[in-house]
Write a protein that holds these residues in place. Structure first.
Motif, PDB file in Angstrom:
ATOM      1  N   THR A  27       0.848  -1.191   0.000  1.00  0.00           N
ATOM      2  CA  THR A  27       0.000   0.000   0.000  1.00  0.00           C
ATOM      3  C   THR A  27       0.882   1.239   0.000  1.00  0.00           C
ATOM      4  O   THR A  27       1.856   1.308   0.746  1.00  0.00           O
ATOM      5  CB  THR A  27      -0.932   0.021   1.233  1.00  0.00           C
ATOM      6  OG1 THR A  27      -1.616  -1.232   1.304  1.00  0.00           O
ATOM      7  CG2 THR A  27      -1.953   1.139   1.131  1.00  0.00           C
ATOM      8  N   ILE A  28       0.534   2.202  -0.834  1.00  0.00           N
ATOM      9  CA  ILE A  28       1.267   3.464  -0.949  1.00  0.00           C
ATOM     10  C   ILE A  28       0.442   4.546  -0.254  1.00  0.00           C
ATOM     11  O   ILE A  28      -0.768   4.666  -0.492  1.00  0.00           O
ATOM     12  CB  ILE A  28       1.470   3.828  -2.436  1.00  0.00           C
ATOM     13  CG1 ILE A  28       2.193   2.697  -3.169  1.00  0.00           C
ATOM     14  CG2 ILE A  28       2.210   5.157  -2.571  1.00  0.00           C
ATOM     15  CD1 ILE A  28       2.050   2.750  -4.680  1.00  0.00           C
ATOM     16  N   HIS A  29       1.113   5.343   0.608  1.00  0.00           N
ATOM     17  CA  HIS A  29       0.426   6.383   1.366  1.00  0.00           C
ATOM     18  C   HIS A  29       1.015   7.756   1.031  1.00  0.00           C
ATOM     19  O   HIS A  29       2.224   7.961   1.172  1.00  0.00           O
ATOM     20  CB  HIS A  29       0.601   6.168   2.876  1.00  0.00           C
ATOM     21  CG  HIS A  29       0.331   4.769   3.334  1.00  0.00           C
ATOM     22  ND1 HIS A  29      -0.927   4.295   3.607  1.00  0.00           N
ATOM     23  CD2 HIS A  29       1.181   3.734   3.566  1.00  0.00           C
ATOM     24  CE1 HIS A  29      -0.847   3.034   3.992  1.00  0.00           C
ATOM     25  NE2 HIS A  29       0.418   2.670   3.973  1.00  0.00           N
ATOM     26  N   ASP A  30       0.165   8.682   0.604  1.00  0.00           N
ATOM     27  CA  ASP A  30       0.526  10.099   0.436  1.00  0.00           C
ATOM     28  C   ASP A  30       1.694  10.355  -0.512  1.00  0.00           C
ATOM     29  O   ASP A  30       2.498  11.260  -0.275  1.00  0.00           O
ATOM     30  CB  ASP A  30       0.835  10.744   1.806  1.00  0.00           C
ATOM     31  CG  ASP A  30      -0.321  10.597   2.772  1.00  0.00           C
ATOM     32  OD1 ASP A  30      -1.474  10.770   2.348  1.00  0.00           O
ATOM     33  OD2 ASP A  30      -0.067  10.301   3.963  1.00  0.00           O
ATOM     34  N   LEU A 178       4.190  -2.803   3.500  1.00  0.00           N
ATOM     35  CA  LEU A 178       4.121  -4.181   3.024  1.00  0.00           C
ATOM     36  C   LEU A 178       3.557  -5.007   4.174  1.00  0.00           C
ATOM     37  O   LEU A 178       4.055  -4.921   5.304  1.00  0.00           O
ATOM     38  CB  LEU A 178       5.505  -4.698   2.627  1.00  0.00           C
ATOM     39  CG  LEU A 178       5.949  -4.374   1.214  1.00  0.00           C
ATOM     40  CD1 LEU A 178       7.429  -4.673   1.025  1.00  0.00           C
ATOM     41  CD2 LEU A 178       5.125  -5.134   0.184  1.00  0.00           C
ATOM     42  N   ARG A 179       2.509  -5.762   3.888  1.00  0.00           N
ATOM     43  CA  ARG A 179       1.829  -6.561   4.907  1.00  0.00           C
ATOM     44  C   ARG A 179       1.719  -7.997   4.425  1.00  0.00           C
ATOM     45  O   ARG A 179       1.528  -8.260   3.240  1.00  0.00           O
ATOM     46  CB  ARG A 179       0.434  -5.987   5.165  1.00  0.00           C
ATOM     47  CG  ARG A 179      -0.367  -6.711   6.217  1.00  0.00           C
ATOM     48  CD  ARG A 179      -1.670  -5.984   6.577  1.00  0.00           C
ATOM     49  NE  ARG A 179      -2.399  -5.472   5.441  1.00  0.00           N
ATOM     50  CZ  ARG A 179      -3.368  -6.132   4.807  1.00  0.00           C
ATOM     51  NH1 ARG A 179      -3.704  -7.358   5.163  1.00  0.00           N
ATOM     52  NH2 ARG A 179      -3.999  -5.567   3.795  1.00  0.00           N
ATOM     53  N   SER A 180       1.813  -8.926   5.373  1.00  0.00           N
ATOM     54  CA  SER A 180       1.743 -10.352   5.064  1.00  0.00           C
ATOM     55  C   SER A 180       0.587 -10.993   5.817  1.00  0.00           C
ATOM     56  O   SER A 180       0.315 -10.664   6.975  1.00  0.00           O
ATOM     57  CB  SER A 180       3.060 -11.015   5.486  1.00  0.00           C
ATOM     58  OG  SER A 180       2.947 -12.417   5.409  1.00  0.00           O
ATOM     59  N   GLU A 181      -0.067 -11.935   5.136  1.00  0.00           N
ATOM     60  CA  GLU A 181      -1.161 -12.686   5.738  1.00  0.00           C
ATOM     61  C   GLU A 181      -1.108 -14.112   5.212  1.00  0.00           C
ATOM     62  O   GLU A 181      -1.047 -14.322   3.991  1.00  0.00           O
ATOM     63  CB  GLU A 181      -2.487 -12.018   5.346  1.00  0.00           C
ATOM     64  CG  GLU A 181      -3.709 -12.700   5.816  1.00  0.00           C
ATOM     65  CD  GLU A 181      -4.977 -12.017   5.282  1.00  0.00           C
ATOM     66  OE1 GLU A 181      -6.043 -12.427   5.709  1.00  0.00           O
ATOM     67  OE2 GLU A 181      -4.879 -11.115   4.423  1.00  0.00           O
ATOM     68  N   LYS A 182      -1.102 -15.078   6.125  1.00  0.00           N
ATOM     69  CA  LYS A 182      -1.019 -16.495   5.713  1.00  0.00           C
ATOM     70  C   LYS A 182      -2.281 -16.877   4.952  1.00  0.00           C
ATOM     71  O   LYS A 182      -3.383 -16.505   5.334  1.00  0.00           O
ATOM     72  CB  LYS A 182      -0.820 -17.398   6.927  1.00  0.00           C
ATOM     73  CG  LYS A 182      -0.562 -18.849   6.540  1.00  0.00           C
ATOM     74  CD  LYS A 182       0.024 -19.619   7.704  1.00  0.00           C
ATOM     75  CE  LYS A 182       0.312 -21.050   7.393  1.00  0.00           C
ATOM     76  NZ  LYS A 182       1.125 -21.328   6.250  1.00  0.00           N
TER      77      LYS A 182
END
Length: 185
Positions: A27-30, A178-182
């Protein structure tokens, strides 16, 4: 087993049925302007290259590493998503010296203003430990490097600590997460 005739080929066999899946969300913010995802990769390294790998003529093993393409699909103007597999590369005996063990080490992305080589390459990454722990990491980037810096093709890896930037610059930053989810098989 690879012979010297194939020494320049990638020393890995992809798993035809990987199971250890994690959804990666970028995700990109601002951002100060549009950013284009130009590349995303999953990095894998052999953990036991000394006993299993090919040796250099002057001694010591060649580094056994592979940077595999990671398909991140654009969800909206600021979000990309894809799946990385911890078991994407198969452990195998490549030189008849024993099984080489591959380990996932990180995911990384490259974002630029237009995709041109002169653009700054904003390059967030997430280490394997954080991917496996289903964590996220925000990285801050200075707006002044957008769309380019004084150095053509400059890579900016950002910083996860906003305190790294002088207080007077903190209003001139954008960030990525950057986020991770199993993913359950």
């Amino acid at each position: 087993m690879h012979t010297d005739a194939h020494a320049d080929e990638p020393l890995r066999k992809l798993n035809p049925n990987p199971q250890q899946a994690y959804r990666i969300t970028l995700t990109i913010h601002d951002a100060p302007g549009p950013l284009v995802l130009t590349d995303a990769r999953a990095q894998y390294d052999v953990t036991n290259e000394t006993p299993c790998g090919k040796m250099k003529p002057q001694g010591g093993p060649y580094r056994m590493t592979s940077s595999e393409p990671l398909e991140l699909t654009r969800i909206d103007e600021t979000t990309y998503q894809g799946t990385v597999y911890l078991d994407q590369i198969l452990d195998e005996d490549y030189y008849g010296k024993g099984v080489c063990h591959w380990q996932f080490t990180e995911v990384r992305a490259a974002l630029t203003a237009t995709g041109a080589s002169k653009d700054t390459r904003f390059a967030p990454f997430l280490d394997a430990d954080k991917v496996i722990a289903q964590q996220s990491e925000k990285r801050y980037f200075w707006n002044e490097r957008y769309p380019s810096s004084d150095f053509e093709g400059y890579s900016d890896f950002g910083n996860p600590d906003i305190k790294h930037f002088k207080p007077e610059l903190r209003d001139s930053l954008f960030s990525t997460t950057l986020r991770s989810e199993k993913v359950q098989p």
